[in-house]
Design a protein around this motif. Structure first.
Motif, PDB file in Angstrom:
ATOM      1  N   GLU A 113     -56.448 -45.465 -58.948  1.00  0.00           N
ATOM      2  CA  GLU A 113     -57.558 -44.365 -58.501  1.00  0.00           C
ATOM      3  C   GLU A 113     -57.966 -44.982 -57.137  1.00  0.00           C
ATOM      4  O   GLU A 113     -58.596 -45.797 -57.043  1.00  0.00           O
ATOM      5  N   ALA A 114     -57.356 -43.979 -56.101  1.00  0.00           N
ATOM      6  CA  ALA A 114     -57.870 -44.349 -54.510  1.00  0.00           C
ATOM      7  C   ALA A 114     -58.986 -43.906 -54.383  1.00  0.00           C
ATOM      8  O   ALA A 114     -59.729 -44.372 -53.602  1.00  0.00           O
ATOM      9  N   GLY A 115     -59.343 -42.744 -55.074  1.00  0.00           N
ATOM     10  CA  GLY A 115     -60.922 -42.004 -54.327  1.00  0.00           C
ATOM     11  C   GLY A 115     -60.870 -40.675 -54.866  1.00  0.00           C
ATOM     12  O   GLY A 115     -60.191 -39.992 -55.766  1.00  0.00           O
ATOM     13  N   GLU A 116     -61.696 -40.181 -54.602  1.00  0.00           N
ATOM     14  CA  GLU A 116     -62.073 -38.599 -54.998  1.00  0.00           C
ATOM     15  C   GLU A 116     -61.997 -37.561 -53.904  1.00  0.00           C
ATOM     16  O   GLU A 116     -62.365 -38.138 -52.560  1.00  0.00           O
ATOM     17  N   VAL A 117     -61.589 -36.391 -53.898  1.00  0.00           N
ATOM     18  CA  VAL A 117     -61.665 -35.524 -52.729  1.00  0.00           C
ATOM     19  C   VAL A 117     -62.517 -34.250 -53.388  1.00  0.00           C
ATOM     20  O   VAL A 117     -62.181 -33.531 -54.413  1.00  0.00           O
ATOM     21  N   SER A 118     -63.477 -34.049 -52.440  1.00  0.00           N
ATOM     22  CA  SER A 118     -64.442 -32.822 -52.825  1.00  0.00           C
ATOM     23  C   SER A 118     -64.037 -31.781 -51.842  1.00  0.00           C
ATOM     24  O   SER A 118     -63.286 -31.895 -50.802  1.00  0.00           O
ATOM     25  N   VAL A 126     -59.780 -36.503 -58.529  1.00  0.00           N
ATOM     26  CA  VAL A 126     -59.288 -37.707 -58.319  1.00  0.00           C
ATOM     27  C   VAL A 126     -57.821 -37.705 -57.685  1.00  0.00           C
ATOM     28  O   VAL A 126     -56.883 -36.997 -58.552  1.00  0.00           O
ATOM     29  N   ILE A 127     -57.730 -38.442 -56.709  1.00  0.00           N
ATOM     30  CA  ILE A 127     -56.450 -38.972 -56.035  1.00  0.00           C
ATOM     31  C   ILE A 127     -56.110 -40.272 -56.461  1.00  0.00           C
ATOM     32  O   ILE A 127     -57.060 -41.216 -56.339  1.00  0.00           O
ATOM     33  N   TYR A 128     -54.794 -40.689 -56.428  1.00  0.00           N
ATOM     34  CA  TYR A 128     -54.289 -42.042 -56.699  1.00  0.00           C
ATOM     35  C   TYR A 128     -53.413 -42.521 -55.749  1.00  0.00           C
ATOM     36  O   TYR A 128     -52.961 -41.861 -54.857  1.00  0.00           O
ATOM     37  N   GLY A 129     -53.690 -44.008 -55.594  1.00  0.00           N
ATOM     38  CA  GLY A 129     -52.882 -44.702 -54.558  1.00  0.00           C
ATOM     39  C   GLY A 129     -51.942 -45.504 -55.500  1.00  0.00           C
ATOM     40  O   GLY A 129     -51.951 -45.512 -56.587  1.00  0.00           O
ATOM     41  N   SER A 130     -51.031 -46.085 -54.576  1.00  0.00           N
ATOM     42  CA  SER A 130     -50.088 -46.959 -55.342  1.00  0.00           C
ATOM     43  C   SER A 130     -50.339 -48.271 -55.423  1.00  0.00           C
ATOM     44  O   SER A 130     -50.694 -48.913 -54.463  1.00  0.00           O
ATOM     45  N   ALA A 131     -50.164 -48.920 -56.473  1.00  0.00           N
ATOM     46  CA  ALA A 131     -50.045 -50.378 -56.558  1.00  0.00           C
ATOM     47  C   ALA A 131     -48.877 -50.896 -56.761  1.00  0.00           C
ATOM     48  O   ALA A 131     -47.900 -50.057 -56.422  1.00  0.00           O
TER      49      ALA A 131
END
Length: 193
Positions: A91-96, A80-85
């Motif tokens: 959680e911004a999404g996941e990277v496979s 999982v990677i994170y975005g800034s609020a």
């Protein structure tokens, strides 16, 4: 004085951001990869392969594949990677990704590649879940997201690759502990006296 402290802090932040992006490189197909060849003189392919399998089993136990190529380990997983609020991270999404570990006598190489970003959105239950059917290769992130968001995502992916690479190298470098042969214990026959 405040401007000086602020400029030094900004310089340090920029330097760490560049350091994470330097981990990712482009290969001959213009895909992002984290690739390295490491020499291990005196070690056989079998022992390096065994250590690679142990690392893959430890790192992602259910996602390891044994390939038909001797001396090769493949692992497919995601993180999982994170975005800034405004004041917090979300959680911004996941990277496979795909990790290949190839071994030969006296050396091995690893390759993190095939990065695909799957963005999250809030589902009907209020949880973050991947959007069905939306998969963005890492090379095309610049066309879908802003420069700021893409840089933040690349920094997190670079940091993940750097950490995972360090763990892999530590596993491959570990020294095998050999047990000492215990001395034979002297036995006394107590029934004969």
């Amino acid at each position: 004085m405040k401007k000086l402290v602020f400029s030094i802090a900004c310089a340090l932040l920029v330097q760490t951001a560049w350091a994470q992006k330097d981990v990712l490189q482009f290969d001959e197909n213009n895909k992002y990869v984290c690739y390295q060849v490491i020499e291990k003189p005196g070690m056989s392919m079998d022992s390096l392969y065994t250590r690679g399998l142990q690392f893959a089993g430890y790192f992602a136990p259910k996602r390891t594949e044994k390939t038909k190529v001797p001396g090769s380990v493949t692992l497919k997983d995601n993180f999982v990677i994170y975005g800034s609020a405004l004041l917090s991270k979300k959680e911004a999404g996941e990277v496979s990704y795909k990790l290949n570990i190839d071994t030969k006598d006296g050396k091995y190489r690893y390759n993190f590649g095939e990065f695909v970003f799957k963005p999250y959105k809030i589902n009907r239950y209020g949880n973050m879940a991947t959007q069905p059917g939306v998969e963005i290769p890492l090379e095309k992130m610049w066309s879908k997201y802003s420069v700021k968001d893409t840089d933040a995502y690349l920094d997190q992916i670079g940091a993940f690759c750097k950490t995972a690479s360090a763990k892999l190298i530590q596993q491959m470098d570990r020294v095998q502990v050999l047990r000492k042969q215990e001395e034979a214990v002297k036995k006394v026959a107590t029934d004969k006296w």
